[in-house]
Scaffold this motif. Structure first.
Motif, PDB file in Angstrom:
ATOM      1  N   THR A  79       2.612   1.751  -3.301  1.00 42.44           N
ATOM      2  CA  THR A  79       1.692   2.249  -4.327  1.00 42.44           C
ATOM      3  C   THR A  79       1.334   3.721  -4.120  1.00 42.44           C
ATOM      4  OG1 THR A  79       0.745   0.063  -4.700  1.00 42.44           O
ATOM      5  CG2 THR A  79      -0.620   1.945  -5.327  1.00 42.44           C
ATOM      6  N   LEU A  80       1.017   4.082  -2.891  1.00 45.37           N
ATOM      7  CA  LEU A  80       0.501   5.425  -2.627  1.00 45.37           C
ATOM      8  C   LEU A  80       1.578   6.467  -2.353  1.00 45.37           C
ATOM      9  CD1 LEU A  80      -2.556   4.474  -0.389  1.00 45.37           C
ATOM     10  CD2 LEU A  80      -2.517   4.954  -2.857  1.00 45.37           C
ATOM     11  N   ASP A 110      -5.080   3.875 -17.628  1.00 49.55           N
ATOM     12  CA  ASP A 110      -5.802   5.120 -17.353  1.00 49.55           C
ATOM     13  C   ASP A 110      -5.410   6.204 -18.353  1.00 49.55           C
ATOM     14  OD1 ASP A 110      -7.098   3.965 -15.218  1.00 49.55           O
ATOM     15  OD2 ASP A 110      -5.848   4.922 -13.692  1.00 49.55           O
ATOM     16  N   ASP A 161      -1.673  -0.145 -14.716  1.00 44.65           N
ATOM     17  CA  ASP A 161      -2.859   0.624 -14.336  1.00 44.65           C
ATOM     18  C   ASP A 161      -2.736   2.067 -14.809  1.00 44.65           C
ATOM     19  OD1 ASP A 161      -5.396   0.822 -12.936  1.00 44.65           O
ATOM     20  OD2 ASP A 161      -4.306   2.015 -11.456  1.00 44.65           O
ATOM     21  N   ARG A 162      -1.577   2.656 -14.632  1.00 45.72           N
ATOM     22  CA  ARG A 162      -1.381   4.039 -15.069  1.00 45.72           C
ATOM     23  C   ARG A 162      -1.402   4.157 -16.585  1.00 45.72           C
ATOM     24  NH1 ARG A 162       2.185   3.868 -10.159  1.00 45.72           N
ATOM     25  NH2 ARG A 162       1.012   5.084  -8.644  1.00 45.72           N
ATOM     26  N   GLU A 198       0.836  -1.196   0.000  1.00 46.33           N
ATOM     27  CA  GLU A 198       0.000   0.000   0.000  1.00 46.33           C
ATOM     28  C   GLU A 198       0.876   1.254   0.000  1.00 46.33           C
ATOM     29  OE1 GLU A 198      -3.953   0.939   2.232  1.00 46.33           O
ATOM     30  OE2 GLU A 198      -2.274   1.448   3.575  1.00 46.33           O
ATOM     31  N   CYS A 203       3.713  -5.648  -7.695  1.00 48.21           N
ATOM     32  CA  CYS A 203       3.097  -4.350  -7.392  1.00 48.21           C
ATOM     33  C   CYS A 203       3.494  -3.300  -8.420  1.00 48.21           C
ATOM     34  CB  CYS A 203       3.520  -3.915  -5.993  1.00 48.21           C
ATOM     35  SG  CYS A 203       2.879  -2.318  -5.469  1.00 48.21           S
ATOM     36  N   VAL A 204       4.775  -3.220  -8.706  1.00 49.32           N
ATOM     37  CA  VAL A 204       5.261  -2.212  -9.656  1.00 49.32           C
ATOM     38  C   VAL A 204       4.662  -2.445 -11.037  1.00 49.32           C
ATOM     39  CG1 VAL A 204       7.342  -1.387 -10.846  1.00 49.32           C
ATOM     40  CG2 VAL A 204       7.367  -1.701  -8.369  1.00 49.32           C
ATOM     41  N   PRO A 260       5.386   6.099  -3.061  1.00 46.14           N
ATOM     42  CA  PRO A 260       6.627   5.407  -3.425  1.00 46.14           C
ATOM     43  C   PRO A 260       7.895   6.179  -3.064  1.00 46.14           C
ATOM     44  CG  PRO A 260       5.494   6.204  -5.383  1.00 46.14           C
ATOM     45  CD  PRO A 260       4.556   6.393  -4.228  1.00 46.14           C
ATOM     46  N   PHE A 295       1.814  -3.982 -11.828  1.00 44.74           N
ATOM     47  CA  PHE A 295       0.397  -3.624 -11.812  1.00 44.74           C
ATOM     48  C   PHE A 295       0.216  -2.114 -11.808  1.00 44.74           C
ATOM     49  CE2 PHE A 295      -0.577  -8.027 -10.650  1.00 44.74           C
ATOM     50  CZ  PHE A 295      -1.719  -8.234 -11.399  1.00 44.74           C
ATOM     51  N   ASN A 296       1.047  -1.402 -11.050  1.00 48.09           N
ATOM     52  CA  ASN A 296       0.937   0.056 -11.017  1.00 48.09           C
ATOM     53  C   ASN A 296       1.258   0.676 -12.376  1.00 48.09           C
ATOM     54  OD1 ASN A 296       0.049   0.498  -8.367  1.00 48.09           O
ATOM     55  ND2 ASN A 296       2.112   0.261  -7.571  1.00 48.09           N
ATOM     56  N   ILE A 297       2.267   0.167 -13.041  1.00 47.57           N
ATOM     57  CA  ILE A 297       2.609   0.674 -14.376  1.00 47.57           C
ATOM     58  C   ILE A 297       1.460   0.421 -15.347  1.00 47.57           C
ATOM     59  CG2 ILE A 297       4.089   0.294 -16.398  1.00 47.57           C
ATOM     60  CD1 ILE A 297       6.397  -0.184 -14.364  1.00 47.57           C
TER      61      ILE A 297
END
Length: 97
Positions: free
Chosen positions: A29-30, A71, A67-68, A26, A60-61, A32, A63-65
């Motif tokens: 992600t929120l 979007d 997701d961004r 968390e 995590c990294v 870094p 998925f964050n990439i």
């Protein structure tokens, strides 16, 4: 259990290793820029191995990439049938990097 974790991982009936890992992810992600070596200490104290910590960070990294990117580029999301097919595929072969 999945529903409980999605609702609130802090109160879900999960073990200490997973709880520590989710807390770390968390923050990763929120916030870094605020993550440092001291943030790994609770994971190690809970018994999470360095290899598992590294795997969690990689997942995590990525998925964050993605997701961004999704979007930013307005990716089309599959409907329920497409999501179900993707889920079956992941259960069969896992995540491949």
């Amino acid at each position: 259990m999945v529903a409980a974790v999605l609702a609130d991982w802090r109160t879900a009936p999960i073990g200490p290793k997973l709880r520590a890992t989710l807390g770390f992810l968390e923050k990763l992600t929120l916030k870094p820029a605020e993550v440092g070596p001291a943030d790994v200490a609770p994971l190690r104290a809970a018994g999470v191995s360095d290899a598992a910590i590294e795997d969690a960070i990689h997942a995590c990294v990525l998925f964050n990439i993605y997701d961004r990117m999704a979007d930013s580029l307005n990716f089309r999301l599959p409907g329920p049938a497409g999501m179900a097919a993707s889920g079956r595929s992941l259960m069969k072969r896992g995540y491949l990097l």
